[in-house]
Scaffold this active site. Structure first.
Site, mmCIF file in Angstrom:
data_model
loop_
_atom_site.group_PDB
_atom_site.id
_atom_site.type_symbol
_atom_site.label_atom_id
_atom_site.label_comp_id
_atom_site.label_asym_id
_atom_site.label_seq_id
_atom_site.Cartn_x
_atom_site.Cartn_y
_atom_site.Cartn_z
ATOM 1 N N LYS A 68 3.673 -8.250 -1.223
ATOM 2 C CA LYS A 68 2.595 -7.985 -2.176
ATOM 3 C C LYS A 68 1.217 -8.335 -1.599
ATOM 4 O O LYS A 68 0.200 -7.802 -2.031
ATOM 5 C CB LYS A 68 2.843 -8.759 -3.470
ATOM 6 C CG LYS A 68 4.199 -8.445 -4.113
ATOM 7 C CD LYS A 68 4.061 -7.684 -5.365
ATOM 8 C CE LYS A 68 5.325 -7.269 -6.096
ATOM 9 N NZ LYS A 68 6.641 -7.681 -5.639
HETATM 10 C C1 LIG Z 1 7.821 -6.881 -5.916
HETATM 11 C C2 LIG Z 1 8.949 -7.023 -4.961
HETATM 12 C C3 LIG Z 1 9.898 -5.994 -4.761
HETATM 13 C C4 LIG Z 1 9.893 -4.707 -5.564
HETATM 14 O O1 LIG Z 1 8.783 -3.887 -5.251
HETATM 15 P P1 LIG Z 1 8.368 -2.695 -6.253
HETATM 16 O O2 LIG Z 1 7.101 -2.167 -5.708
HETATM 17 O O3 LIG Z 1 8.180 -3.363 -7.599
HETATM 18 O O4 LIG Z 1 9.470 -1.712 -6.268
HETATM 19 C C5 LIG Z 1 10.893 -6.178 -3.815
HETATM 20 N N1 LIG Z 1 10.978 -7.322 -3.100
HETATM 21 C C6 LIG Z 1 10.094 -8.331 -3.267
HETATM 22 C C7 LIG Z 1 10.260 -9.566 -2.470
HETATM 23 C C8 LIG Z 1 9.049 -8.226 -4.199
HETATM 24 O O5 LIG Z 1 8.181 -9.241 -4.358
#
Ligand SMILES: *Cc1c(COP(=O)(O)O)cnc(C)c1O
Length: 463
Positions: free
Chosen positions: A110
């Site tokens: 993120k």
């Molecule tokens: C947010 C997240 C996901 C999922 O990503 P999306 O964009 O919501 O599909 C997968 N793995 C981790 C570690 C995350 O923080």
């Protein structure tokens, strides 16, 4: 100039700046580009990660940021990443790689979008002479990434609600040890759903929303999604993917990350397959096998950031599958709101399956995959990544190179790692230091009036 439209047809011709600040369209839809710009990807070969992202974003941000501004923001956003390649590739097998996306400040992918978003917000607000309050609810990684991206910025206050006692200690401390005056962390005496509902209440209270100039940074923000297209292109260029298309396996919750792979394909990246890897919260895997998108009960798993049953960004794919007919999308989303389910016909499902495939990976298989990868390669992968690897291996077309997105660092999930391998992953120095640092947060009841009074007092008379 790229302008934006709502997936529900109620808004057209919007600028990037508008889309950045608004998040959700007024008609409840999500913003998407009116046309897909073509990018000469071959010309990006050999560029650094920040340069690659800046060049990819340029056609999407015309009228808001020029090339020099984008490059400066991207360089700054990724300067603090702990690996010089920003998004390094690790080879697992002859034709199989991990794309490590956890070298940012909060050890999950993120950071890639959020670090850039913070800088975009600050630049636009400075130009407009405005300030805003970002309020979010988190069940884990998003809150931490937002706090790290926005802490210390001048024109942005950020308040994050989390459910008291219901997130991991590492996740909590990533938020509560950021001691910046513009950051407020609130432990709500309730569940994650309570936090989300109080957040919605605040956004629906027009006076409160206006007084504090509330803004949101959840994963439906277009700027977040498009920023993530960067590492698909960057990794493909490193692996010769323009000549030999790759398959990407993507641990999926809200469909933001894997949709970014779709964006990369629309601007010219040849992609053999996008593999949607879900845990037992498998609404997307069920959709890709049946054409029926139907909500289920959310179950807690060892990959908590994917414990989602309604994947917000899926609406963006729906818009394309319905030939960009906003009225048809609005109708289907109304069906979904009413019945908890929507259905596509066979032709449209077939169109989705030309690029996407989906698999559900259960808890025992996730743990077994962590152990299997460790035994075969010595590599420790976190539970989210393990879901991706398993789905990727099951669904990658024969003879196609496979890249699995490693979305989080294994040290963030000590309990799951211990269960799978008998020991926790070694704690990197910044995380170890954080576990010793002083925590600062406010505990409040699950009560709208109490939360609003607290936030008004915190934001001060200028808000
Ligand atoms: C947010 C997240 C996901 C999922 O990503 P999306 O964009 O919501 O599909 C997968 N793995 C981790 C570690 C995350 O923080």
């Amino acid at each position: 100039m790229t302008t934006y439209t709502s997936t529900r047809g109620g808004s057209h011709g919007r600028s990037f700046e508008d889309v950045l600040l608004r998040g959700l369209a007024e008609d409840g839809g999500l913003f998407v580009p009116e046309t897909w710009p073509a990018v000469d990807l071959q010309a990006l070969a050999g560029l650094s990660y920040p340069e690659t992202v800046a060049r990819l974003l340029a056609p999407f941000t015309t009228g808001c940021f020029d090339a020099a501004e984008l490059e400066a923001m991207a360089r700054d956003a990724y300067a603090a990443f702990r690996h010089p390649a920003t998004a390094p590739l690790v080879q697992l097998d002859h034709d199989e790689w991990l794309l490590e996306l956890f070298h940012g400040p909060t050890f999950a992918f993120k950071d890639f979008a959020m670090q850039l978003l913070g800088r975009m917000f600050e630049a636009v607000l400075k130009r407009r002479g405005e300030s805003i309050t970002i309020v979010g609810a988190t069940s884990g990684d998003t809150g931490a990434a937002a706090v790290r991206a926005f802490a210390g910025l001048e024109r942005i206050r950020v308040a994050i609600l989390f459910p008291e006692g219901r997130i991991s200690p590492v996740q909590q401390r990533q938020m509560t040890t950021a001691s910046a005056a513009n950051v407020e962390i609130i432990a709500v005496q309730g569940t994650f759903d309570d936090c989300q509902n109080r957040l919605k209440d605040m956004f629906n209270d027009q006076a409160f929303r206006g007084d504090l100039k509330l803004a949101a940074v959840n994963s439906i923000n277009w700027a977040r999604v498009v920023a993530q297209a960067g590492y698909y292109v960057y990794s493909a260029l490193r692996l010769g993917g323009l000549a030999r298309p790759l398959a990407f396996a993507v641990p999926t919750g809200n469909f933001g990350d894997v949709y970014a792979g779709y964006v990369a394909s629309r601007i010219g990246l040849p992609v053999a397959r996008l593999i949607v890897a879900t845990n037992t919260n498998d609404i997307l895997a069920r959709f890709l096998s049946s054409g029926r998108y139907a909500r289920g009960e959310v179950a807690a798993t060892m990959s908590p950031s994917m414990d989602i049953q309604v994947a917000s960004n899926f609406e963006r794919l729906l818009f394309e599958l319905l030939d960009r007919d906003g009225a048809a999308v609005a109708q289907l989303m109304a069906d979904f709101a009413r019945d908890g389910a929507l259905e596509l016909d066979e032709n449209r499902l077939a169109a989705a399956r030309r690029l996407f495939a989906g698999a559900r990976v259960d808890e025992a298989t996730t743990a077994a995959t962590i152990a299997e990868v460790r035994a075969a390669t010595g590599q420790l992968v976190d539970p989210h990544t393990a879901v991706g690897i398993r789905a990727g291996r099951d669904l990658c077309p024969p003879g196609t190179p496979l890249v699995t997105l490693a979305t989080a660092h294994p040290a963030k999930f000590p309990e799951a790692m211990t269960r799978a391998t008998g020991e926790a992953a070694p704690l990197p120095e910044p995380l170890a230091a954080m576990l010793q640092a002083h925590e600062r947060f406010t505990t409040l009841p699950n009560d709208l009036a109490a939360l609003q009074a607290h936030l008004r007092a915190w934001a001060g008379p200028t808000a």
